[in-house]
Scaffold this motif. Structure first.
Motif, PDB file in Angstrom:
ATOM      1  N   ILE A   1     -51.879 -39.614  60.560  1.00 52.73           N
ATOM      2  CA  ILE A   1     -52.275 -40.852  60.180  1.00 52.73           C
ATOM      3  C   ILE A   1     -53.633 -41.127  59.721  1.00 52.73           C
ATOM      4  O   ILE A   1     -53.939 -41.684  58.773  1.00 52.73           O
ATOM      5  CB  ILE A   1     -51.741 -42.125  61.136  1.00 52.73           C
ATOM      6  CG1 ILE A   1     -50.451 -42.114  61.465  1.00 52.73           C
ATOM      7  CG2 ILE A   1     -52.315 -43.466  60.906  1.00 52.73           C
ATOM      8  CD1 ILE A   1     -49.931 -43.153  62.560  1.00 52.73           C
ATOM      9  N   GLY A   2     -54.497 -40.544  60.500  1.00 49.72           N
ATOM     10  CA  GLY A   2     -55.736 -40.675  60.272  1.00 49.72           C
ATOM     11  C   GLY A   2     -56.155 -39.871  59.042  1.00 49.72           C
ATOM     12  O   GLY A   2     -57.169 -40.340  58.266  1.00 49.72           O
ATOM     13  N   THR A   3     -55.574 -38.836  59.049  1.00 51.57           N
ATOM     14  CA  THR A   3     -56.065 -37.826  57.889  1.00 51.57           C
ATOM     15  C   THR A   3     -55.216 -38.396  56.596  1.00 51.57           C
ATOM     16  O   THR A   3     -56.189 -38.763  55.426  1.00 51.57           O
ATOM     17  CB  THR A   3     -55.098 -36.475  57.849  1.00 51.57           C
ATOM     18  OG1 THR A   3     -55.811 -35.920  59.144  1.00 51.57           O
ATOM     19  CG2 THR A   3     -55.332 -35.578  56.743  1.00 51.57           C
ATOM     20  N   ILE A   4     -54.333 -39.051  56.449  1.00 52.77           N
ATOM     21  CA  ILE A   4     -53.707 -39.929  55.231  1.00 52.77           C
ATOM     22  C   ILE A   4     -54.814 -41.152  54.980  1.00 52.77           C
ATOM     23  O   ILE A   4     -55.116 -41.280  53.799  1.00 52.77           O
ATOM     24  CB  ILE A   4     -52.200 -40.417  55.682  1.00 52.77           C
ATOM     25  CG1 ILE A   4     -51.415 -38.982  55.627  1.00 52.77           C
ATOM     26  CG2 ILE A   4     -51.955 -41.120  54.424  1.00 52.77           C
ATOM     27  CD1 ILE A   4     -49.993 -39.376  56.070  1.00 52.77           C
ATOM     28  N   ALA A   5     -55.058 -41.620  55.799  1.00 55.36           N
ATOM     29  CA  ALA A   5     -56.023 -42.959  55.645  1.00 55.36           C
ATOM     30  C   ALA A   5     -57.168 -42.443  55.282  1.00 55.36           C
ATOM     31  O   ALA A   5     -57.746 -43.223  54.333  1.00 55.36           O
ATOM     32  CB  ALA A   5     -56.133 -43.701  56.946  1.00 55.36           C
ATOM     33  N   ALA A   6     -57.545 -41.370  55.705  1.00 54.19           N
ATOM     34  CA  ALA A   6     -58.986 -40.897  55.125  1.00 54.19           C
ATOM     35  C   ALA A   6     -58.897 -40.445  53.789  1.00 54.19           C
ATOM     36  O   ALA A   6     -59.674 -40.540  52.879  1.00 54.19           O
ATOM     37  CB  ALA A   6     -59.450 -39.756  55.971  1.00 54.19           C
ATOM     38  N   VAL A   7     -57.827 -39.824  53.448  1.00 54.00           N
ATOM     39  CA  VAL A   7     -57.630 -39.359  51.852  1.00 54.00           C
ATOM     40  C   VAL A   7     -57.673 -40.404  51.228  1.00 54.00           C
ATOM     41  O   VAL A   7     -58.162 -40.426  49.941  1.00 54.00           O
ATOM     42  CB  VAL A   7     -56.428 -38.546  51.781  1.00 54.00           C
ATOM     43  CG1 VAL A   7     -56.027 -38.177  50.323  1.00 54.00           C
ATOM     44  CG2 VAL A   7     -56.708 -37.178  52.750  1.00 54.00           C
ATOM     45  N   ILE A   8     -56.887 -41.655  51.562  1.00 53.00           N
ATOM     46  CA  ILE A   8     -56.521 -42.955  50.694  1.00 53.00           C
ATOM     47  C   ILE A   8     -57.946 -43.522  50.501  1.00 53.00           C
ATOM     48  O   ILE A   8     -58.422 -43.793  49.208  1.00 53.00           O
ATOM     49  CB  ILE A   8     -55.344 -43.571  51.196  1.00 53.00           C
ATOM     50  CG1 ILE A   8     -54.119 -43.115  50.978  1.00 53.00           C
ATOM     51  CG2 ILE A   8     -55.534 -45.167  50.572  1.00 53.00           C
ATOM     52  CD1 ILE A   8     -53.079 -43.934  51.743  1.00 53.00           C
ATOM     53  N   THR A   9     -58.570 -43.843  51.629  1.00 55.84           N
ATOM     54  CA  THR A   9     -59.849 -44.555  51.495  1.00 55.84           C
ATOM     55  C   THR A   9     -61.000 -43.749  50.646  1.00 55.84           C
ATOM     56  O   THR A   9     -61.978 -44.331  50.054  1.00 55.84           O
ATOM     57  CB  THR A   9     -60.235 -45.039  52.885  1.00 55.84           C
ATOM     58  OG1 THR A   9     -60.637 -44.098  53.486  1.00 55.84           O
ATOM     59  CG2 THR A   9     -59.276 -45.831  53.530  1.00 55.84           C
ATOM     60  N   THR A  10     -60.987 -42.299  50.719  1.00 56.03           N
ATOM     61  CA  THR A  10     -62.012 -41.708  50.370  1.00 56.03           C
ATOM     62  C   THR A  10     -61.890 -41.498  48.701  1.00 56.03           C
ATOM     63  O   THR A  10     -62.693 -41.725  48.025  1.00 56.03           O
ATOM     64  CB  THR A  10     -61.945 -40.295  50.953  1.00 56.03           C
ATOM     65  OG1 THR A  10     -62.286 -40.062  52.208  1.00 56.03           O
ATOM     66  CG2 THR A  10     -62.703 -39.234  50.158  1.00 56.03           C
ATOM     67  N   PHE A  11     -60.389 -41.287  48.216  1.00 58.54           N
ATOM     68  CA  PHE A  11     -60.385 -41.192  46.844  1.00 58.54           C
ATOM     69  C   PHE A  11     -60.187 -42.521  46.280  1.00 58.54           C
ATOM     70  O   PHE A  11     -60.205 -42.274  44.932  1.00 58.54           O
ATOM     71  CB  PHE A  11     -59.220 -40.295  46.704  1.00 58.54           C
ATOM     72  CG  PHE A  11     -59.766 -38.712  47.204  1.00 58.54           C
ATOM     73  CD1 PHE A  11     -60.342 -38.018  46.142  1.00 58.54           C
ATOM     74  CD2 PHE A  11     -59.406 -38.432  48.246  1.00 58.54           C
ATOM     75  CE1 PHE A  11     -60.827 -36.791  46.519  1.00 58.54           C
ATOM     76  CE2 PHE A  11     -59.800 -36.869  48.582  1.00 58.54           C
ATOM     77  CZ  PHE A  11     -60.547 -36.368  47.687  1.00 58.54           C
ATOM     78  N   ALA A  12     -60.276 -43.351  46.695  1.00 63.84           N
ATOM     79  CA  ALA A  12     -60.280 -44.881  46.323  1.00 63.84           C
ATOM     80  C   ALA A  12     -61.738 -44.994  45.451  1.00 63.84           C
ATOM     81  O   ALA A  12     -61.480 -45.736  44.472  1.00 63.84           O
ATOM     82  CB  ALA A  12     -60.191 -45.748  47.175  1.00 63.84           C
TER      83      ALA A  12
END
Length: 85
Positions: free
Chosen positions: A8-19
């Motif tokens: 969950i943390g990894t997915i959230a990190a990818v989404i917010t980073t690449f935003a």
């Protein structure tokens, strides 16, 4: 930590980073940054850098990687703001 929680943390990190990528692409296309606030973007960069340091202390790869990459994206935006004003 449970692997599902790390996922969950990894997915959230990818989404917010690449935003941040669409903003960088827009700036490169328009060559215009007057609507971007120095104060907000600079403060955000400082906060993201602190999150990366926090991640180092915790030894949390998702926190470290997401915030290092996010910091680089935000630093790019600030550099483009310097260039295009």
């Amino acid at each position: 930590m449970h692997p599902f929680i790390e996922l969950i943390g990894t997915i959230a990190a990818v989404i917010t980073t690449f935003a941040w990528l669409p903003q960088i692409v827009k700036i490169l296309g328009d060559k215009q940054t007057s609507d971007i606030s120095w104060g907000t973007t600079g403060t955000l960069a400082a906060g993201v850098l602190m999150w990366a340091i926090y991640g180092l202390f915790l030894g949390s790869l998702p926190i470290i990687m997401a915030n290092v990459v996010t910091f680089l994206f935000i630093a790019t935006i600030l550099g483009l703001k310097l260039r295009y004003g």
